[in-house]
Design a protein around this motif. Structure first.
Motif, PDB file in Angstrom:
ATOM      1  N   VAL A 465      97.942   4.800  37.085  1.00  0.00           N
ATOM      2  CA  VAL A 465      96.742   3.972  37.111  1.00  0.00           C
ATOM      3  C   VAL A 465      96.121   3.972  35.718  1.00  0.00           C
ATOM      4  O   VAL A 465      95.827   5.034  35.169  1.00  0.00           O
ATOM      5  N   VAL A 466      95.955   2.798  35.158  1.00  0.00           N
ATOM      6  CA  VAL A 466      95.342   2.649  33.834  1.00  0.00           C
ATOM      7  C   VAL A 466      94.036   1.890  34.015  1.00  0.00           C
ATOM      8  O   VAL A 466      94.037   0.736  34.457  1.00  0.00           O
ATOM      9  N   ILE A 467      92.925   2.537  33.681  1.00  0.00           N
ATOM     10  CA  ILE A 467      91.607   1.936  33.867  1.00  0.00           C
ATOM     11  C   ILE A 467      91.038   1.529  32.521  1.00  0.00           C
ATOM     12  O   ILE A 467      90.906   2.344  31.611  1.00  0.00           O
ATOM     13  N   ALA A 468      90.707   0.255  32.394  1.00  0.00           N
ATOM     14  CA  ALA A 468      90.020  -0.260  31.212  1.00  0.00           C
ATOM     15  C   ALA A 468      88.526  -0.249  31.499  1.00  0.00           C
ATOM     16  O   ALA A 468      88.040  -1.034  32.318  1.00  0.00           O
ATOM     17  N   ASP A 469      87.806   0.631  30.845  1.00  0.00           N
ATOM     18  CA  ASP A 469      86.379   0.842  31.112  1.00  0.00           C
ATOM     19  C   ASP A 469      85.544   0.163  30.029  1.00  0.00           C
ATOM     20  O   ASP A 469      85.451   0.660  28.907  1.00  0.00           O
ATOM     21  N   ASN A 470      84.934  -0.975  30.373  1.00  0.00           N
ATOM     22  CA  ASN A 470      84.018  -1.633  29.437  1.00  0.00           C
ATOM     23  C   ASN A 470      82.572  -1.527  29.915  1.00  0.00           C
ATOM     24  O   ASN A 470      81.700  -2.256  29.443  1.00  0.00           O
ATOM     25  N   SER A 471      82.334  -0.634  30.876  1.00  0.00           N
ATOM     26  CA  SER A 471      80.988  -0.319  31.380  1.00  0.00           C
ATOM     27  C   SER A 471      80.246  -1.549  31.894  1.00  0.00           C
ATOM     28  O   SER A 471      79.043  -1.700  31.682  1.00  0.00           O
ATOM     29  N   GLY A 472      80.980  -2.424  32.589  1.00  0.00           N
ATOM     30  CA  GLY A 472      80.299  -3.594  33.136  1.00  0.00           C
ATOM     31  C   GLY A 472      81.224  -4.480  33.938  1.00  0.00           C
ATOM     32  O   GLY A 472      82.447  -4.312  33.928  1.00  0.00           O
ATOM     33  N   TYR A 473      80.618  -5.408  34.652  1.00  0.00           N
ATOM     34  CA  TYR A 473      81.363  -6.455  35.337  1.00  0.00           C
ATOM     35  C   TYR A 473      81.659  -7.546  34.312  1.00  0.00           C
ATOM     36  O   TYR A 473      80.875  -8.474  34.098  1.00  0.00           O
ATOM     37  N   GLY A 474      82.821  -7.421  33.665  1.00  0.00           N
ATOM     38  CA  GLY A 474      83.116  -8.240  32.494  1.00  0.00           C
ATOM     39  C   GLY A 474      83.234  -9.721  32.771  1.00  0.00           C
ATOM     40  O   GLY A 474      82.794 -10.544  31.957  1.00  0.00           O
TER      41      GLY A 474
END
Length: 551
Positions: A465-474
């Motif tokens: 599992v690779v999670i891209a975390d941009n701290s928001g609902y992009g």
């Protein structure tokens, strides 16, 4: 596939309707039921105790439903999910909607209140038909115990015939405990349709007149052999092939015929090709909203051929010059041969696709460069790897830079449901334990069903599992930038350390903030997967970058 339990086909011996239902599932070859337990269907749970069918206990009904959908997409058989009354059915509704819009066969078993308690506002009572009547192919209530096997077989037939979709079966608690001597019944056979010789000739006439034909693959009814046959046919005839949105695994991306995919985040130049094409051949899929830029693109004068087992062509919203009532698998056995088209049309589309599918060069920043990280992941994926993702901006990187080489190998919701990726990856690992499974998730999407990490740990599923975390609902933030620039509202997220969350379940987990650290972390994660543990990489990515750069 589970073997039939002793006495599953017996006639005359009494058993509960719940036991008969499970025996019918066994007879239909169901290997797994995904679900969350409830007192309303205890008889089914009890029958599963001695059944070869695995009961995969999930942590939320929406996650269970997504797992059933993933199994259906990978096998072509209806996935089965079991839930309890009002709250359980409400949570499962997202999977029913996804199955409906994605045309995926699914059986939802819902425990109901006892018959005597109906229409009395009893505990957890709800209207089965009122809730699901517009998003299921059929809603069935089991009111007679002797019909349990018959109605399950009927549900499977309805779910798979024509345009596949979900069927909901209501199971009143007291009916399940009633005894019956009824036997299991044979599975209902159905035809995948056929292409007649005159129809093949008519198709060839239309193809012969076209200078810029475009083959669009999508929908359902595919097999690995059909995908390979249609791709090879297009190669021989120099027909460019474009995949519908989130159907990219229906053509090998190394094929010279592959021209890319339609839908959100795709190459805008492909819509120009849709306008220029002088023949559109839809195999499995149909002309719809996402593919066509909101029904706005596509040469209105181009003859249109649709290969679909759906007699109603419910989702097709343009002219139809020829409808071949057949699945892609049936069509693959009747492909008309003829001269190859001029090479310029498909060569130009292929060159554009190759450029679009190339990640951008590294950019130094304090965050992980997702173009580079996705390219590093692609280099380490096996040719038959299964990719799962949900909805959100993160999915664009997966769609654009992770090539597909086999069918089926892509699990993604065409209705844009968030929270699909992790449950789908768990199911994929259970269905195909020998294949590499990669889930690409966004921070918002992951936590919609992040609790299913517990299911992965419990059943030995081993996705990466690779999670891209941009701290928001992009995705929503991108729309806000377009319509209300400088005014973000309601889209910021605060997240945990996802790597630490994975480790708390006994899985491999890391958090990364530097692009240079990604390759080695991928190697460690894949080594953990090879050793029998799921792995998670939490990537901190730039919240201001909402689209791939490409080249």
């Amino acid at each position: 596939m589970g073997e039939q339990s002793a006495g599953a086909g017996r006639t005359g011996a009494e058993r509960t309707a719940g036991a008969l239902l499970v025996a019918q599932l066994e007879a239909l070859g169901v290997p797994r039921v995904y679900g969350v337990p409830g007192e309303s269907y205890l008889e089914v749970l009890d029958a599963l105790h001695d059944s070869p069918i695995d009961m995969v206990v999930c942590r939320q009904e929406g996650g269970a439903g997504f797992m059933a959908l993933a199994e259906a997409r990978l096998t072509g058989r209806p996935g089965v999910v079991a839930v309890t009354r009002g709250p359980g059915a409400a949570n499962a509704a997202i999977a029913v909607h996804t199955a409906w819009q994605d045309a995926t066969p699914m059986i939802l078993l819902v425990g109901l209140v006892p018959v005597a308690d109906r229409d009395r506002e009893s505990f957890q009572e709800f209207s089965l038909g009122g809730w699901f009547g517009t998003t299921a192919k059929r809603v069935i209530t089991l009111d007679r115990p002797e019909r349990a096997a018959e109605q399950v077989a009927e549900a499977f037939a309805v779910a798979t015939a024509g345009r596949p979709g979900p069927v909901v079966i209501g199971l009143p608690e007291d009916v399940l405990t009633a005894k019956t001597s009824a036997p299991v019944v044979p599975a209902r056979a159905f035809s995948g349709g056929a292409v007649s010789a005159p129809q093949a000739e008519e198709l060839e006439v239309l193809l012969g007149r076209a200078e810029r034909p475009l083959v669009i693959v999508g929908g359902t009814g595919w097999t690995a052999d059909a995908a390979a046959a249609v791709t090879a046919w297009c190669e021989r005839r120099r027909f460019p092939v474009v995949a519908d949105w989130r159907c990219q695994d229906m053509v090998d991306h190394d094929s010279p015929a592959y021209a890319g995919w339609f839908g959100y985040g795709s190459d805008p130049g492909l819509l120009d090709a849709l306008d220029r094409a002088d023949l559109l051949l839809f195999v499995g899929g149909q002309y719809g909203d996402v593919l066509s830029g909101g029904y706005t693109r596509g040469n209105p004068d181009a003859p249109t051929v649709v290969v679909s087992a759906d007699p109603d062509l419910r989702a097709h919203q343009r002219r139809v010059d020829l409808h071949l009532l057949a699945t892609p698998a049936a069509f693959a056995g009747a492909l008309p041969e003829g001269p190859a088209a001029e090479p310029g049309w498909w060569e130009g589309l292929r060159a554009a696709r190759e450029k679009f599918a190339t990640p951008g060069a590294p950019v130094r920043s304090e965050y992980v460069d997702l173009d580079v990280a996705t390219a590093a992941l692609a280099e380490r994926m096996t040719p038959d790897a299964i990719v799962a993702h949900g909805a959100g901006q993160h999915a664009i990187w997966a769609q654009r830079f992770l090539p597909r080489h086999s069918f089926p190998s892509l699990l993604a919701p065409r209705n844009g449901a968030m929270g699909y990726g992790l449950p789908a990856a768990v199911a994929a690992s259970l269905v195909h334990p020998g294949r590499q499974v990669v889930c690409v998730a966004g921070d918002g999407c992951f936590l919609m069903n992040g609790q299913e990490l517990a299911t992965a740990a419990a059943y030995g599923a081993t996705p990466l599992v690779v999670i891209a975390d941009n701290s928001g609902y992009g995705t929503i933030r991108q729309h806000q930038q377009r319509h209300h620039p400088g005014r973000p509202s309601g889209t910021a997220l605060v997240n945990p350390d996802f790597g630490a969350l994975a480790r708390s379940f006994g899985l491999h987990g890391e958090r990364l903030s530097r692009t240079d650290d990604v390759p080695a972390a991928l190697d460690r994660a894949l080594a953990a997967v090879a050793g029998g543990r799921a792995a998670m990489l939490h990537l901190d990515v730039d919240p201001e970058i909402l689209q791939p750069r490409g080249v």
